[in-house]
Enzyme design. Structure first.
Site, PDB file in Angstrom:
ATOM      1  N   SER A   1       0.836  -1.123   0.002  1.00 28.59           N
ATOM      2  CA  SER A   1       0.053   0.149   0.279  1.00 28.59           C
ATOM      3  C   SER A   1       0.934   1.404  -0.171  1.00 28.59           C
ATOM      4  O   SER A   1       0.205   2.565  -0.340  1.00 28.59           O
ATOM      5  CB  SER A   1      -0.802   0.002   1.096  1.00 28.59           C
ATOM      6  OG  SER A   1      -1.892  -0.965   1.062  1.00 28.59           O
TER       7      SER A   1
ATOM      8  N   LYS B   1       0.297   3.369  -3.080  1.00 26.92           N
ATOM      9  CA  LYS B   1      -0.833   3.981  -3.277  1.00 26.92           C
ATOM     10  C   LYS B   1      -0.655   5.405  -3.471  1.00 26.92           C
ATOM     11  O   LYS B   1      -1.231   6.491  -4.536  1.00 26.92           O
ATOM     12  CB  LYS B   1      -1.849   3.893  -2.210  1.00 26.92           C
ATOM     13  CG  LYS B   1      -2.163   2.430  -2.352  1.00 26.92           C
ATOM     14  CD  LYS B   1      -3.134   2.285  -1.139  1.00 26.92           C
ATOM     15  CE  LYS B   1      -3.753   0.698  -0.933  1.00 26.92           C
ATOM     16  NZ  LYS B   1      -4.312   0.469   0.315  1.00 26.92           N
TER      17      LYS B   1
ATOM     18  N   VAL C   1       1.557  -3.416   4.351  1.00 25.78           N
ATOM     19  CA  VAL C   1       1.351  -4.493   5.178  1.00 25.78           C
ATOM     20  C   VAL C   1       2.783  -5.505   4.861  1.00 25.78           C
ATOM     21  O   VAL C   1       3.043  -6.526   5.642  1.00 25.78           O
ATOM     22  CB  VAL C   1       0.291  -5.352   4.675  1.00 25.78           C
ATOM     23  CG1 VAL C   1      -1.244  -4.774   5.305  1.00 25.78           C
ATOM     24  CG2 VAL C   1       0.171  -5.584   3.261  1.00 25.78           C
TER      25      VAL C   1
ATOM     26  N   TYR D   1      -3.301  -3.680 -10.171  1.00 23.36           N
ATOM     27  CA  TYR D   1      -3.053  -3.223  -8.882  1.00 23.36           C
ATOM     28  C   TYR D   1      -2.371  -4.252  -7.989  1.00 23.36           C
ATOM     29  O   TYR D   1      -1.239  -3.848  -7.372  1.00 23.36           O
ATOM     30  CB  TYR D   1      -4.352  -3.034  -8.129  1.00 23.36           C
ATOM     31  CG  TYR D   1      -4.296  -2.725  -6.438  1.00 23.36           C
ATOM     32  CD1 TYR D   1      -3.828  -1.684  -5.910  1.00 23.36           C
ATOM     33  CD2 TYR D   1      -4.721  -3.760  -5.829  1.00 23.36           C
ATOM     34  CE1 TYR D   1      -3.937  -1.360  -4.830  1.00 23.36           C
ATOM     35  CE2 TYR D   1      -4.613  -3.737  -4.601  1.00 23.36           C
ATOM     36  CZ  TYR D   1      -4.405  -2.642  -3.904  1.00 23.36           C
ATOM     37  OH  TYR D   1      -4.467  -2.051  -2.612  1.00 23.36           O
TER      38      TYR D   1
ATOM     39  N   TYR E   1      -5.099   5.036   7.363  1.00 18.86           N
ATOM     40  CA  TYR E   1      -6.590   4.130   7.654  1.00 18.86           C
ATOM     41  C   TYR E   1      -7.199   4.659   8.956  1.00 18.86           C
ATOM     42  O   TYR E   1      -7.422   5.947   9.137  1.00 18.86           O
ATOM     43  CB  TYR E   1      -6.466   2.704   7.479  1.00 18.86           C
ATOM     44  CG  TYR E   1      -5.523   2.278   6.470  1.00 18.86           C
ATOM     45  CD1 TYR E   1      -6.012   2.626   5.064  1.00 18.86           C
ATOM     46  CD2 TYR E   1      -4.438   1.285   6.393  1.00 18.86           C
ATOM     47  CE1 TYR E   1      -5.144   2.214   4.013  1.00 18.86           C
ATOM     48  CE2 TYR E   1      -3.845   1.070   5.534  1.00 18.86           C
ATOM     49  CZ  TYR E   1      -4.156   1.287   4.310  1.00 18.86           C
ATOM     50  OH  TYR E   1      -3.357   0.875   3.043  1.00 18.86           O
TER      51      TYR E   1
END
Length: 450
Positions: free
Chosen positions: A66, A69, A261, A191, A243
């Site tokens: 992530s 992103k 992660v 992705y 988040y």
């Protein structure tokens, strides 16, 4: 050894402090990530001048996950603009986990580009060109942020694709609401490959520093995105990048950040630095336990919170050179140092962490072999905060440990009395003394010590 190694020392201290933390565990829902070394731990910092500092396993490659992103979001913004991207992906904090179904009621728009649903849509927005498919453009773009070519970890990609049904379900759900502009299968596969791109903590710190530097890579000098795009990305990172822990992170650390992660974690101090950490064991929010602890401590130690009042960026160091015109003297006795090329570093304005780092780096530069005497001129410095003060003391102590003589022109005595910078090192010079007079006086003091 150099004065600027004082920054590396701090990273090393934090690495030692948190390396023994045993909380958390590596992500196991992607089988390949579960094989990561749980003891791996690296920290890296890249300044706005492109200086790179690191500790621990900062050169160990791992998949971005992530952490990719924000940079793909930057590419979408660069290609399409904020209004068009905003048609498909919102920019509001979700308050939910990274893989939650965070879709806007009535439109089906994902909450933001940092959660999986929004990231899948963002990736789907990246157009291919006649010369490069969409993923080729993404990979090249990530490499420009890192300052080098990056590659895909194929084993991680295969593992992720084999276990990525929830992301596929998210894509089909978004598609059913009419808000995914392209084929969900293609979007998710792209992705997965994006998440499997491999980099190091030093690479990530460079990527974060590029956002912090207004879109200009401070290592390569390349303008990767506009300052406006960089600011937009940092804004979404600040509010959504962590988040359901984004509010607490902004409160305690005060920096735009993004976790992944695989154990990667980045943070950016606008106009100041890029930070990165790598350590696979994660907490309940999917954030590196050791990385989180180290960045909290670093922010508190150096006063890095955005809501603090930092020194203005700019020409902190006004001179970094050597003095060639000192009077000659016999080659023996206490006057011997006057025949050396004495380095001179002059600073101005208010000194905080960022400004002090520039001064420390400049102290290492004078002289072809970084072994001569050096004079630090602080006459035009208006304020030195406690963090900068500690850094300057540490850097000057490192010079002394390495056998280099140093003196300080500090009429106000702000640098204090510790051994290296006592009286007779320029503190008693009149304010109207010229730089040449200051250098000569300091050189004589240094010579007397030899």
């Amino acid at each position: 050894m150099s004065a600027a190694d004082a920054v590396t020392d701090v990273l090393g201290e934090l690495h030692s402090r948190f390396a023994g933390v045993r909380e958390g565990r590596p992500a196991d829902y992607i089988p390949q990530l579960a094989q990561a070394d749980p003891d791996a731990f690296g920290l890296a910092l890249v300044s706005m001048d492109g200086h790179r500092y690191s500790a621990g396993e900062a050169d160990v490659p791992f998949s971005l996950q992530s952490v990719s992103k924000p940079f793909v979001y930057a590419l979408a913004l660069s290609d399409l603009g904020l209004d068009e991207v905003g048609r498909w992906v919102n920019a509001e904090p979700s308050g939910e986990a990274f893989n939650a179904i965070s879709l806007e009621r009535g439109t089906g728009r994902p909450a933001n580009a940092m959660v999986n649903a929004g990231a899948i849509v963002t990736t789907a927005l990246i157009p291919g060109t006649p010369g490069a498919a969409a993923f080729e453009r993404i990979l090249a773009f990530l490499g420009r942020f890192a300052g080098r070519e990056l590659e895909v970890d194929e084993e991680v990609y295969v593992s992720e694709a084999a276990t990525g049904d929830r992301n596929r379900a998210l894509a089909y759900l978004i598609r059913s609401a009419g808000t995914l502009p392209f084929d969900p299968v293609t979007a998710v596969e792209t992705y997965f490959r994006q998440c499997a791109v491999r980099a190091t903590a030093v690479d990530l710190a460079t990527m974060a520093a590029t956002l912090a530097h207004g879109g200009v890579n401070p290592v390569t000098g390349e303008s990767v995105v506009t300052a406006a795009v960089a600011a937009q990305v940092l804004a979404v990172m600040a509010t959504c990048g962590m988040y359901n822990a984004s509010g607490d992170w902004l409160l305690r650390v005060g920096l735009p950040a993004k976790s992944g992660v695989s154990g990667g974690l980045i943070a950016a101090g606008p106009a100041r630095f890029g930070l990165a950490a790598y350590s696979p064991p994660l907490d309940a929010t999917g954030t590196s336990v050791r990385g989180h602890a180290a960045l909290v401590a670093l922010s508190q130690r150096f006063g890095l919170h955005l809501m603090n009042n930092p020194a203005l960026p700019g020409s902190t160091v006004t001179l970094a050179t050597t003095a060639d015109d000192l009077p000659t003297a016999p080659a023996r006795g206490p006057e011997r140092a006057l025949r050396e090329r004495v380095g001179v570093v002059a600073a101005q304005g208010a000194l905080d962490f960022t400004a002090a780092e520039r001064v420390l780096f400049a102290l290492d530069e004078p002289g072809p072999d970084r072994t001569g005497s050096v004079v630090l001129d602080l006459r035009e410095v208006t304020n030195i905060d406690s963090v900068a003060l500690a850094m300057l003391h540490a850097g000057l102590a490192r010079l002394a440990h390495d056998g280099r003589r140093a003196a300080v022109v500090d009429p106000v005595g702000r640098l204090g009395p510790p051994g290296l910078t006592r009286e007779r090192t320029g503190q008693d010079l009149p304010r109207f003394a010229s730089r040449e007079e200051a250098v000569e006086r300091c050189a004589r003091v240094l010579a007397e010590r030899d």
